[in-house]
Design a protein around this motif. Structure first.
Motif, PDB file in Angstrom:
ATOM      1  N   GLN A  93       0.843  -1.186   0.000  1.00  0.00           N
ATOM      2  CA  GLN A  93       0.000   0.000   0.000  1.00  0.00           C
ATOM      3  C   GLN A  93       0.882   1.241   0.000  1.00  0.00           C
ATOM      4  N   VAL A  94       0.530   2.195  -0.835  1.00  0.00           N
ATOM      5  CA  VAL A  94       1.206   3.492  -0.873  1.00  0.00           C
ATOM      6  C   VAL A  94       0.121   4.553  -0.694  1.00  0.00           C
ATOM      7  N   LEU A  95       0.342   5.452   0.273  1.00  0.00           N
ATOM      8  CA  LEU A  95      -0.592   6.552   0.510  1.00  0.00           C
ATOM      9  C   LEU A  95       0.037   7.845   0.029  1.00  0.00           C
ATOM     10  N   LEU A  96      -0.713   8.625  -0.744  1.00  0.00           N
ATOM     11  CA  LEU A  96      -0.279   9.937  -1.199  1.00  0.00           C
ATOM     12  C   LEU A  96      -1.215  10.965  -0.571  1.00  0.00           C
ATOM     13  N   ILE A  97      -0.649  11.847   0.230  1.00  0.00           N
ATOM     14  CA  ILE A  97      -1.457  12.846   0.938  1.00  0.00           C
ATOM     15  C   ILE A  97      -1.076  14.216   0.405  1.00  0.00           C
ATOM     16  N   ASP A  98      -2.013  14.868  -0.259  1.00  0.00           N
ATOM     17  CA  ASP A  98      -1.766  16.190  -0.834  1.00  0.00           C
ATOM     18  C   ASP A  98      -1.816  17.229   0.274  1.00  0.00           C
ATOM     19  N   LEU A  99      -0.705  17.945   0.480  1.00  0.00           N
ATOM     20  CA  LEU A  99      -0.632  18.976   1.519  1.00  0.00           C
ATOM     21  C   LEU A  99      -0.840  20.376   0.964  1.00  0.00           C
ATOM     22  N   GLY A 100      -1.129  20.471  -0.339  1.00  0.00           N
ATOM     23  CA  GLY A 100      -1.429  21.770  -0.920  1.00  0.00           C
ATOM     24  C   GLY A 100      -0.267  22.369  -1.685  1.00  0.00           C
ATOM     25  N   PRO A 101      -0.465  23.613  -2.124  1.00  0.00           N
ATOM     26  CA  PRO A 101       0.571  24.282  -2.919  1.00  0.00           C
ATOM     27  C   PRO A 101       1.878  24.422  -2.149  1.00  0.00           C
ATOM     28  N   SER A 102       2.987  24.351  -2.872  1.00  0.00           N
ATOM     29  CA  SER A 102       4.315  24.420  -2.258  1.00  0.00           C
ATOM     30  C   SER A 102       4.518  25.699  -1.478  1.00  0.00           C
ATOM     31  N   GLN A 103       4.107  26.810  -2.057  1.00  0.00           N
ATOM     32  CA  GLN A 103       4.348  28.094  -1.415  1.00  0.00           C
ATOM     33  C   GLN A 103       3.526  28.259  -0.154  1.00  0.00           C
ATOM     34  N   ALA A 104       2.370  27.622  -0.098  1.00  0.00           N
ATOM     35  CA  ALA A 104       1.479  27.798   1.046  1.00  0.00           C
ATOM     36  C   ALA A 104       1.902  26.993   2.261  1.00  0.00           C
ATOM     37  N   GLN A 105       2.538  25.832   2.042  1.00  0.00           N
ATOM     38  CA  GLN A 105       2.889  24.976   3.164  1.00  0.00           C
ATOM     39  C   GLN A 105       4.310  24.477   3.012  1.00  0.00           C
ATOM     40  N   PRO A 106       5.291  25.295   3.347  1.00  0.00           N
ATOM     41  CA  PRO A 106       6.657  24.806   3.271  1.00  0.00           C
ATOM     42  C   PRO A 106       6.884  23.677   4.267  1.00  0.00           C
ATOM     43  N   ILE A 107       7.856  22.863   3.997  1.00  0.00           N
ATOM     44  CA  ILE A 107       8.096  21.664   4.809  1.00  0.00           C
ATOM     45  C   ILE A 107       8.437  22.001   6.255  1.00  0.00           C
ATOM     46  N   GLN A 108       8.864  23.214   6.541  1.00  0.00           N
ATOM     47  CA  GLN A 108       9.208  23.593   7.907  1.00  0.00           C
ATOM     48  C   GLN A 108       7.987  23.586   8.823  1.00  0.00           C
ATOM     49  N   GLN A 109       6.777  23.484   8.281  1.00  0.00           N
ATOM     50  CA  GLN A 109       5.582  23.484   9.110  1.00  0.00           C
ATOM     51  C   GLN A 109       5.239  22.106   9.648  1.00  0.00           C
ATOM     52  N   ILE A 110       6.019  21.107   9.324  1.00  0.00           N
ATOM     53  CA  ILE A 110       5.776  19.779   9.866  1.00  0.00           C
ATOM     54  C   ILE A 110       6.264  19.743  11.310  1.00  0.00           C
ATOM     55  N   GLU A 111       5.426  19.286  12.189  1.00  0.00           N
ATOM     56  CA  GLU A 111       5.764  19.228  13.608  1.00  0.00           C
ATOM     57  C   GLU A 111       6.230  17.819  13.944  1.00  0.00           C
ATOM     58  N   ALA A 112       7.323  17.710  14.664  1.00  0.00           N
ATOM     59  CA  ALA A 112       7.867  16.411  15.040  1.00  0.00           C
ATOM     60  C   ALA A 112       7.748  16.223  16.540  1.00  0.00           C
ATOM     61  N   LEU A 113       7.323  15.052  16.952  1.00  0.00           N
ATOM     62  CA  LEU A 113       7.312  14.675  18.358  1.00  0.00           C
ATOM     63  C   LEU A 113       8.474  13.724  18.570  1.00  0.00           C
ATOM     64  N   GLY A 114       9.187  13.848  19.658  1.00  0.00           N
ATOM     65  CA  GLY A 114      10.360  13.004  19.889  1.00  0.00           C
ATOM     66  C   GLY A 114      11.582  13.635  19.257  1.00  0.00           C
ATOM     67  N   ARG A 115      12.340  12.842  18.511  1.00  0.00           N
ATOM     68  CA  ARG A 115      13.546  13.371  17.869  1.00  0.00           C
ATOM     69  C   ARG A 115      13.166  14.492  16.909  1.00  0.00           C
TER      70      ARG A 115
END
Length: 96
Positions: A62-84
């Motif tokens: 199984q492969v899941l593809l989750i669309d997070l929207g336009p690149s400019q609107a949601q840069p990868i720095q908005q991903i929150e990490a718990l733990g490391r």
């Protein structure tokens, strides 16, 4: 327009898992064991899906593809990490 896509996969066979991993390295940034973040054009997304379709067994994997929207609107720095902490590589071009 480029869009950010989170790709997560559950591959039951180690050989196919390695093939999917190698395929995904060509399209995105490796975040965790079976998770990639991809910043793709629509054409790149179609190419990635075609490559993944060839790599997986549709009955077992199984492969899941989750669309997070336009690149400019949601840069990868908005991903929150718990733990490391999440280390995000710089996306700027590298001149050698």
């Amino acid at each position: 327009m480029r869009r950010v896509c989170l790709v997560s996969y559950d591959i039951s066979d180690p050989r196919r898992w390695r093939q999917v991993y190698r395929t995904m390295r060509g399209f995105g940034e490796h975040l965790q064991l079976s998770v990639f973040s991809c910043d793709l054009t629509p054409a790149q997304r179609v190419t990635m899906i075609a490559a993944l379709e060839e790599a997986i067994d549709r009955d077992d994997d199984q492969v899941l593809l989750i669309d997070l929207g336009p690149s400019q609107a949601q840069p990868i720095q908005q991903i929150e990490a718990l733990g490391r902490p999440l280390s995000v590589r710089d996306r700027s071009p590298v001149v050698l």
